[in-house]
Design a protein around this motif. Structure first.
Motif, PDB file in Angstrom:
ATOM      1  N   ARG A 161       0.838  -1.186   0.000  1.00 41.21           N
ATOM      2  CA  ARG A 161       0.000   0.000   0.000  1.00 41.21           C
ATOM      3  C   ARG A 161       0.884   1.251   0.000  1.00 41.21           C
ATOM      4  NH1 ARG A 161      -4.922  -1.454   4.297  1.00 41.21           N
ATOM      5  NH2 ARG A 161      -5.527  -3.433   3.325  1.00 41.21           N
ATOM      6  N   ILE A 162       0.490   2.236  -0.788  1.00 33.58           N
ATOM      7  CA  ILE A 162       1.225   3.499  -0.899  1.00 33.58           C
ATOM      8  C   ILE A 162       0.311   4.616  -0.389  1.00 33.58           C
ATOM      9  CG2 ILE A 162       2.434   5.083  -2.425  1.00 33.58           C
ATOM     10  CD1 ILE A 162       2.903   2.743  -4.336  1.00 33.58           C
ATOM     11  N   TYR A 163       0.796   5.373   0.608  1.00 32.64           N
ATOM     12  CA  TYR A 163       0.007   6.438   1.209  1.00 32.64           C
ATOM     13  C   TYR A 163       0.668   7.797   0.959  1.00 32.64           C
ATOM     14  CZ  TYR A 163      -2.528   2.866   3.888  1.00 32.64           C
ATOM     15  OH  TYR A 163      -3.305   1.783   4.261  1.00 32.64           O
ATOM     16  N   LYS A 164      -0.184   8.794   0.763  1.00 32.18           N
ATOM     17  CA  LYS A 164       0.286  10.177   0.647  1.00 32.18           C
ATOM     18  C   LYS A 164       0.347  10.783   2.043  1.00 32.18           C
ATOM     19  CE  LYS A 164       0.881  14.261  -1.485  1.00 32.18           C
ATOM     20  NZ  LYS A 164       0.997  15.148  -0.318  1.00 32.18           N
ATOM     21  N   VAL A 165       1.527  11.295   2.405  1.00 33.36           N
ATOM     22  CA  VAL A 165       1.713  11.929   3.715  1.00 33.36           C
ATOM     23  C   VAL A 165       2.300  13.320   3.506  1.00 33.36           C
ATOM     24  CG1 VAL A 165       2.031   9.740   4.943  1.00 33.36           C
ATOM     25  CG2 VAL A 165       4.007  10.907   3.970  1.00 33.36           C
ATOM     26  N   ASP A 166       2.238  14.137   4.546  1.00 32.88           N
ATOM     27  CA  ASP A 166       2.769  15.503   4.486  1.00 32.88           C
ATOM     28  C   ASP A 166       3.832  15.693   5.565  1.00 32.88           C
ATOM     29  OD1 ASP A 166       1.070  16.353   2.387  1.00 32.88           O
ATOM     30  OD2 ASP A 166      -0.578  16.618   3.826  1.00 32.88           O
ATOM     31  N   TYR A 167       4.933  16.316   5.176  1.00 35.09           N
ATOM     32  CA  TYR A 167       5.989  16.689   6.118  1.00 35.09           C
ATOM     33  C   TYR A 167       6.049  18.218   6.151  1.00 35.09           C
ATOM     34  CZ  TYR A 167       7.430  11.840   5.298  1.00 35.09           C
ATOM     35  OH  TYR A 167       7.456  10.474   5.184  1.00 35.09           O
ATOM     36  N   GLU A 168       5.764  18.791   7.298  1.00 32.36           N
ATOM     37  CA  GLU A 168       5.618  20.239   7.381  1.00 32.36           C
ATOM     38  C   GLU A 168       6.903  20.958   7.782  1.00 32.36           C
ATOM     39  OE1 GLU A 168       2.451  20.855  10.104  1.00 32.36           O
ATOM     40  OE2 GLU A 168       0.913  19.965   8.811  1.00 32.36           O
ATOM     41  N   VAL A 169       7.865  20.251   8.355  1.00 33.59           N
ATOM     42  CA  VAL A 169       9.053  20.915   8.890  1.00 33.59           C
ATOM     43  C   VAL A 169      10.179  20.891   7.863  1.00 33.59           C
ATOM     44  CG1 VAL A 169      10.692  20.983  10.790  1.00 33.59           C
ATOM     45  CG2 VAL A 169       8.357  20.200  11.199  1.00 33.59           C
ATOM     46  N   PRO A 170      10.711  22.057   7.475  1.00 35.61           N
ATOM     47  CA  PRO A 170      11.809  22.093   6.505  1.00 35.61           C
ATOM     48  C   PRO A 170      13.128  21.653   7.124  1.00 35.61           C
ATOM     49  CG  PRO A 170      11.320  24.311   7.268  1.00 35.61           C
ATOM     50  CD  PRO A 170      10.275  23.418   7.875  1.00 35.61           C
ATOM     51  N   ALA A 171      14.073  21.327   6.264  1.00 32.25           N
ATOM     52  CA  ALA A 171      15.375  20.819   6.721  1.00 32.25           C
ATOM     53  C   ALA A 171      16.154  21.854   7.533  1.00 32.25           C
ATOM     54  CB  ALA A 171      16.201  20.365   5.512  1.00 32.25           C
ATOM     55  N   LYS A 172      15.904  23.123   7.299  1.00 29.63           N
ATOM     56  CA  LYS A 172      16.666  24.165   8.005  1.00 29.63           C
ATOM     57  C   LYS A 172      16.356  24.213   9.506  1.00 29.63           C
ATOM     58  CE  LYS A 172      13.322  27.835   6.959  1.00 29.63           C
ATOM     59  NZ  LYS A 172      13.131  29.153   6.299  1.00 29.63           N
ATOM     60  N   GLU A 173      15.298  23.521   9.946  1.00 35.01           N
ATOM     61  CA  GLU A 173      14.935  23.497  11.366  1.00 35.01           C
ATOM     62  C   GLU A 173      15.578  22.330  12.110  1.00 35.01           C
ATOM     63  OE1 GLU A 173      13.228  25.758  12.998  1.00 35.01           O
ATOM     64  OE2 GLU A 173      12.976  26.967  11.189  1.00 35.01           O
ATOM     65  N   ALA A 174      16.477  21.609  11.474  1.00 32.99           N
ATOM     66  CA  ALA A 174      17.048  20.400  12.086  1.00 32.99           C
ATOM     67  C   ALA A 174      17.763  20.703  13.403  1.00 32.99           C
ATOM     68  CB  ALA A 174      18.009  19.732  11.099  1.00 32.99           C
ATOM     69  N   TYR A 175      18.544  21.773  13.445  1.00 32.73           N
ATOM     70  CA  TYR A 175      19.316  22.095  14.650  1.00 32.73           C
ATOM     71  C   TYR A 175      18.393  22.359  15.838  1.00 32.73           C
ATOM     72  CZ  TYR A 175      22.471  24.682  17.746  1.00 32.73           C
ATOM     73  OH  TYR A 175      23.197  25.119  18.820  1.00 32.73           O
ATOM     74  N   ASN A 176      17.366  23.175  15.627  1.00 35.36           N
ATOM     75  CA  ASN A 176      16.435  23.503  16.716  1.00 35.36           C
ATOM     76  C   ASN A 176      15.658  22.271  17.181  1.00 35.36           C
ATOM     77  OD1 ASN A 176      17.165  26.225  16.653  1.00 35.36           O
ATOM     78  ND2 ASN A 176      15.642  26.701  15.074  1.00 35.36           N
ATOM     79  N   LEU A 177      15.304  21.399  16.259  1.00 41.46           N
ATOM     80  CA  LEU A 177      14.563  20.188  16.623  1.00 41.46           C
ATOM     81  C   LEU A 177      15.432  19.226  17.433  1.00 41.46           C
ATOM     82  CD1 LEU A 177      12.537  19.476  13.365  1.00 41.46           C
ATOM     83  CD2 LEU A 177      11.634  20.206  15.584  1.00 41.46           C
ATOM     84  N   LEU A 178      16.707  19.161  17.098  1.00 41.25           N
ATOM     85  CA  LEU A 178      17.597  18.276  17.848  1.00 41.25           C
ATOM     86  C   LEU A 178      17.769  18.774  19.281  1.00 41.25           C
ATOM     87  CD1 LEU A 178      19.294  15.739  17.645  1.00 41.25           C
ATOM     88  CD2 LEU A 178      21.211  17.129  16.846  1.00 41.25           C
ATOM     89  N   LYS A 179      17.899  20.074  19.465  1.00 36.24           N
ATOM     90  CA  LYS A 179      17.990  20.639  20.813  1.00 36.24           C
ATOM     91  C   LYS A 179      16.691  20.402  21.585  1.00 36.24           C
ATOM     92  CE  LYS A 179      20.070  24.376  21.792  1.00 36.24           C
ATOM     93  NZ  LYS A 179      20.446  25.804  21.936  1.00 36.24           N
ATOM     94  N   HIS A 180      15.561  20.573  20.915  1.00 33.96           N
ATOM     95  CA  HIS A 180      14.268  20.329  21.558  1.00 33.96           C
ATOM     96  C   HIS A 180      14.151  18.879  22.033  1.00 33.96           C
ATOM     97  CE1 HIS A 180       9.914  19.837  21.988  1.00 33.96           C
ATOM     98  NE2 HIS A 180       9.979  18.852  21.092  1.00 33.96           N
ATOM     99  N   ALA A 181      14.581  17.925  21.216  1.00 45.61           N
ATOM    100  CA  ALA A 181      14.474  16.512  21.585  1.00 45.61           C
ATOM    101  C   ALA A 181      15.358  16.181  22.776  1.00 45.61           C
ATOM    102  CB  ALA A 181      14.851  15.637  20.388  1.00 45.61           C
ATOM    103  N   ARG A 182      16.509  16.828  22.883  1.00 45.74           N
ATOM    104  CA  ARG A 182      17.410  16.554  24.007  1.00 45.74           C
ATOM    105  C   ARG A 182      16.925  17.186  25.307  1.00 45.74           C
ATOM    106  NH1 ARG A 182      23.599  17.180  21.623  1.00 45.74           N
ATOM    107  NH2 ARG A 182      23.560  15.322  20.297  1.00 45.74           N
ATOM    108  N   GLU A 183      16.253  18.300  25.190  1.00 46.07           N
ATOM    109  CA  GLU A 183      15.869  19.047  26.389  1.00 46.07           C
ATOM    110  C   GLU A 183      14.458  18.735  26.868  1.00 46.07           C
ATOM    111  OE1 GLU A 183      16.367  23.037  25.101  1.00 46.07           O
ATOM    112  OE2 GLU A 183      18.571  22.932  25.021  1.00 46.07           O
ATOM    113  N   THR A 184      13.659  18.028  26.045  1.00 52.07           N
ATOM    114  CA  THR A 184      12.252  17.783  26.370  1.00 52.07           C
ATOM    115  C   THR A 184      12.030  16.303  26.687  1.00 52.07           C
ATOM    116  OG1 THR A 184      11.680  19.531  24.795  1.00 52.07           O
ATOM    117  CG2 THR A 184       9.889  18.127  25.589  1.00 52.07           C
TER     118      THR A 184
END
Length: 319
Positions: free
Chosen positions: A175-198
């Protein structure tokens, strides 16, 4: 009688000396030697004059050879060899093969699998088949993987609607599903800090669908959360530009899904890129890396649902 005059003999050597007579044969020999000596002198003088001309001629020949080599090399570079046919694809005639290759080369993405990478994947699926196979990203090679997984279940998640409309699978278990990714690659640094601190991003947190972690994909098809996955492949979204959707959430979600099963192989493609490498180390962990081919890493995750850390080793500090 006149007085006697004694005979006087002078002791002075006469001024004129007379050389002994020379035979005609001797004269001819002397003349021949004189001419030979003059001839050798002329030959040596001519040889000295010829040396610069010889050097000049050899230099011209060398320059012409270099020019010929450069022209030949340029002509080869202007006509590269045709690309090899895609993996798992066979063509019925040469004309259709040429058309497909030209279209493929013009639209080929940077995430295309190499032959050795596909071999690693196909061998793994063959060993674990029938299995539950989840793939982030749609490529022609992944449709052939679903055919290898005969008797198993394959789900492919893709955000590009054009790919979905042009690629279909003959298997009812795929099965093939259409999904959406809303976060651009330029937010990678902030997301990594969020995952470590949360704490809500820890592997022991609640289900992904209700998670408050910014990296959790909460709107996937329901069966993605329900099944226990044997193999998960992360090769999407594209993540090739700063503004394009990145693979941060896909890698994090894959690591969380893998910890819900018994033993899950998670394979991440394009690990030569910073985001793929960072997030693989952070959530899939270096101690779980079991094999790699080209730009494809294979991590084997066991059940750590009650753990508060993803990795046993300390994570690399980012500033």
């Amino acid at each position: 009688m006149p007085p006697e005059v004694p005979h006087y003999r002078s002791s002075v050597t006469p001024l004129v000396r007379f050389s002994p007579s020379v035979s005609p044969e001797t004269q001819l020999n002397q003349l021949y030697r004189h001419k030979c000596w003059r001839g050798e002198t002329n030959m040596n003088f001519s040889a000295k004059k010829l040396i610069p001309f010889l050097v000049l001629i050899l230099s011209i020949i060398s320059v012409l050879r270099l020019v010929r080599i450069s022209i030949t090399t340029t002509s080869y570079s202007l006509h590269p060899l045709p690309a090899s046919p895609p993996l798992g694809d066979s063509c019925s005639n040469s004309s259709s093969s040429t058309k497909f290759q030209s279209k493929k080369s013009s639209s080929m993405s940077t995430t295309a699998l190499q032959k050795k990478e596909y071999q690693l994947l196909s061998n793994l699926i063959s060993q674990r088949s029938p299995c539950n196979l989840l793939i982030f990203g749609l490529e022609p090679e992944y449709l052939s993987l679903s055919s290898i997984n005969a008797g198993g279940k394959t789900i492919i998640l893709e955000d590009d609607g054009t790919k979905i409309s042009t690629m279909t699978s003959d298997s009812n278990a795929t099965r093939i599903y259409k999904v959406d990714y809303e976060v651009p690659a330029k937010e990678a640094y902030n997301l990594l800090k969020h995952a470590r601190e949360t704490p809500v991003c820890a592997p022991s947190s609640k289900q992904l669908q209700v998670s408050k972690c910014q990296l959790a994909l909460k709107h996937l098809p329901q069966e993605v959360y329900e099944l226990k996955w044997d193999v998960v492949v992360v090769d999407g979204p594209s993540g090739d530009k700063l503004e394009a959707p990145g693979r941060m959430a896909a890698i994090y979600t894959a690591s969380m899904l893998a910890r819900n099963g018994n033993t899950t192989d998670v394979l991440v493609h394009d690990v030569d890129r910073t985001i793929e490498k960072w997030f693989s180390w952070e959530f899939l962990c270096d101690e779980n890396l079991v094999s790699s081919k080209g730009k494809l890493w294979n991590f084997r995750i066991t059940d750590h649902i009650n753990s508060s850390k993803f990795c046993l080793a300390e994570a690399v500090t980012i500033v």
